[in-house]
Design an enzyme around this catalytic site. Structure first.
Site, PDB file in Angstrom:
ATOM      1  N   ASP A 297      -8.459   2.246 -19.399  1.00 26.37           N
ATOM      2  CA  ASP A 297      -7.419   1.515 -20.114  1.00 26.37           C
ATOM      3  C   ASP A 297      -7.720   0.014 -20.145  1.00 26.37           C
ATOM      4  O   ASP A 297      -6.910  -0.815 -19.744  1.00 26.37           O
ATOM      5  CB  ASP A 297      -6.057   1.781 -19.446  1.00 26.37           C
TER       6      ASP A 297
ATOM      7  N   GLU B 277      -8.783   6.184  -9.900  1.00 25.17           N
ATOM      8  CA  GLU B 277      -7.980   7.239 -10.514  1.00 25.17           C
ATOM      9  C   GLU B 277      -8.800   8.414 -11.038  1.00 25.17           C
ATOM     10  O   GLU B 277      -8.555   8.913 -12.143  1.00 25.17           O
ATOM     11  CB  GLU B 277      -7.102   6.671 -11.632  1.00 25.17           C
TER      12      GLU B 277
ATOM     13  N   TYR C  28       3.503   4.330 -10.336  1.00 24.09           N
ATOM     14  CA  TYR C  28       4.308   3.678 -11.362  1.00 24.09           C
ATOM     15  C   TYR C  28       5.699   4.289 -11.452  1.00 24.09           C
ATOM     16  O   TYR C  28       6.203   4.554 -12.535  1.00 24.09           O
ATOM     17  CB  TYR C  28       3.589   3.757 -12.708  1.00 24.09           C
TER      18      TYR C  28
ATOM     19  N   GLU D 158      -1.950  -0.329  -7.260  1.00 26.27           N
ATOM     20  CA  GLU D 158      -1.365  -0.637  -8.570  1.00 26.27           C
ATOM     21  C   GLU D 158       0.105  -0.253  -8.564  1.00 26.27           C
ATOM     22  O   GLU D 158       0.467   0.834  -8.101  1.00 26.27           O
ATOM     23  CB  GLU D 158      -2.057   0.127  -9.709  1.00 26.27           C
TER      24      GLU D 158
END
Length: 590
Positions: A162, A414, A469, A504
């Site tokens: 990303d 990830e 997240y 993150e």
């Protein structure tokens, strides 16, 4: 491989500037021998820079394939009789290099340096043509991976990281000269015993016929220890430790001395004396618990893309100090070594990461769409991929092993980690990292798709690094549920008895977007989201760090989930603070 430097016996010449540049969409340049003469066309390109945004042309920005760079340089006439080396700090994602009409180097991997001895191909005092063909195509045999797919509008490069696939010669290119008898590598390992510091050193040489002598000097230039032989240990009484916020550096000079006592070669290395240890759920620097406060960051700026720029470097570190950050992760690739040298000087702690991002076909949906691939298989990521990945780990550690700021290796971001295939893929890679550097902890960054109890790779790590997240991709807009669910998951990870770093957590925020009731994308929601996460961290003893995603907004591939790039930054892409930056400053600076 040692970084080029000027010493009493060495010289370097920077080749940065405007190089000839040509795209090769038909892939004809190699067979046609473009390296034999001036490149076709008259286009110039800045080096260092990503090529993508420099040219005002969409076809150039999204180009993938061979791209050619060429320059003509005069070799210093004073280098007669010396060993002459061509060094490229990076070429993204692979390159072949010619000097004149002779191929001298080939390298896979876009973020680590490579070089070639060109002594026999150049003449001091005369000009020589240097040609580099860079290829930025991604496949399942590259790190990071990607695929070229046929579409109604032709072949398209697809990738699953990303951030934008910036490419080219991002960092400096050098010619440098050393004596024929020279230091070829230098490794230090530091230790502490009360107020006494130790510096274990190993000096590798080529050329023969010389003895090794080392001297350690403090920051004022005073000699504090000496040694002889290719390896040994120096002892420093009343040592000034390198510590977070105190980037104190000694200077280690390794000299090769010939039979007459003259210096045949000299190389200098900045040394920070410190220790790193994982003990239970604590992460210790110099025997003291350390809590990571900072960011995942990107090398990303308008126009120049991932090019290294010293003004941007200093500005970013000034902002880190302003906000109260003490650390960052080189997400998701090795940064320029200039960045690590500055972190050494500033006492900023670094998690150093390979370019292994996107090894997860389960991350689909709105960001990348459904991939339609299996992550690990003979046709996708396989044994060849694993060896490319292993080499990327070796090269990262070989380059950065002596930086005191680097305290933790991250071998992937990830990846798929909940399957047997993932376990088999990663098990030997942790062994590669530990063999290359037994002195630092090793880990990888876990994604939400592999929560506690399902991840089969976290068992190999010394530290648990989690990207989470809750409140953004999960429990969107419902921060009460996010707080409950996040704490429940962390309670599970805490039972593993390892330190947990939240590498993150973040919420996309469009600067200037406001709402009375905090709503996603507003600056108010970004602050509320961060505060929710912080309450969770503060309630879990095993959490030893928080890295907000991201330091600054950055460019990505286009898509409906990204409005002009990823907007999770505490700062905008041009480094202006959002309201969240001030909130973080209050938390981190008290």
């Amino acid at each position: 491989m040692l970084r080029p430097q000027d010493t009493a016996t060495r010289e370097k010449k920077q080749l940065d500037g405007l190089w000839r540049f040509a795209l090769d969409p038909d892939g004809e340049g190699r067979s046609a021998g473009w390296y034999r003469g001036p490149l076709p066309g008259r286009r110039l390109m800045a080096v260092p820079a990503s090529f993508n945004d420099v040219v005002a042309d969409a076809a150039v920005r999204d180009y993938f394939g061979d791209l050619w760079y060429q320059t003509v340089v005069r070799v210093p006439r004073g280098w007669a009789g010396e060993r002459i080396v061509l060094n490229l700090e990076s070429a993204t994602h692979r390159a072949v290099v010619w000097v004149g009409e002779t191929q001298v180097a080939e390298h896979e991997g876009g973020y680590t340096p490579f070089e070639a001895d060109v002594t026999e191909h150049v003449t001091p005092g005369e000009e020589v043509r240097i040609t580099v063909v860079v290829n930025n195509t991604l496949s399942f045999r590259s790190i990071p991976p990607g695929a070229v797919e046929e579409t109604a509008s032709g072949k398209k490069q697809r990738y699953w990281h990303d951030f934008f696939n910036y490419a080219g010669l991002h960092r400096s290119v050098w010619l440098y000269a050393t004596p024929r008898t020279h230091v070829s590598d230098l490794t230090v390992v530091t230790g502490l015993d009360g107020t006494t510091g130790t510096v274990g050193y190993t000096v590798e040489t080529e050329g023969g016929g010389a003895d090794v002598a080392v001297v350690l000097r403090d920051a004022d230039g005073a000699e504090v220890a000496t040694g002889s032989g290719a390896s040994g240990t120096l002892t420093v009484a009343d040592v000034h430790r390198w510590a977070p916020g105190d980037g104190y550096l000694y200077d280690l000079e390794a000299r090769l001395v010939d039979g007459d006592g003259a210096t045949a070669d000299s190389y200098h290395l900045k040394v920070g004396v410190r220790t790193v240890e994982v003990r239970g759920t604590q992460f210790l620097i110099n025997g003291e618990p350390f809590y990571f406060k900072g960011f995942g960051m990107h090398e990303d700026h308008a126009v120049i893309g991932k090019a290294h720029n010293n003004a941007h470097l200093v500005n970013d570190f000034e902002l880190l100090e302003w906000i109260g950050a003490n650390s960052f992760r080189t997400s998701h690739y090795p940064y320029s070594e200039d960045v690590l040298e500055h972190a050494d000087r500033q006492g900023v702690v670094v998690i150093d990461e390979t370019a292994a991002v996107g090894l997860n076909m389960g991350i689909g949906g709105g960001i990348f769409g459904g991939q339609g691939y299996t992550t690990f298989s003979p046709e996708t990521a396989n044994d060849v991929t694993q060896e490319v990945h292993a080499q990327a780990i070796r090269e990262l550690i070989a380059r950065d092993k002596n930086h005191p700021s680097v305290v933790l290796w991250s071998i992937a971001n990830e990846p798929e980690s909940e399957t047997e295939a993932a376990e088999n893929y990663f098990r030997p890679l942790f062994d590669v990292a530990r063999e290359a550097d037994p002195t630092r902890p090793v880990g990888f960054v876990n994604v939400m798709l592999a929560p506690h109890g399902k991840c089969r790779v976290s068992q190999f790590g010394d530290v648990l690094m989690l990207n989470r997240y809750y409140g953004w991709y999960v429990d969107t807009g419902d921060l009460e549920a996010a707080e409950h669910d996040f704490r429940a998951e962390l309670d599970g990870w805490s039972t593993d008895g390892k330190p947990i770093i939240i590498t993150e957590y973040g919420a996309d925020t469009y600067p200037g977007q406001h709402s009375i009731v905090p709503e996603p994308w507003s600056e108010e929601y970004q602050i509320a989201y961060l505060e929710t996460n912080h309450r969770v961290f503060d309630s879990v003893e095993a959490v030893v760090g928080e890295h907000v995603w991201n330091f600054a907004d950055f460019a990505t591939t286009s898509g409906i989930m990204r409005v002009g790039g990823n907007k999770k930054g505490a700062f905008t892409r041009d480094r202006q603070p959002k309201a969240a930056a001030h909130a973080l400053r209050r938390r981190w600076r008290g």
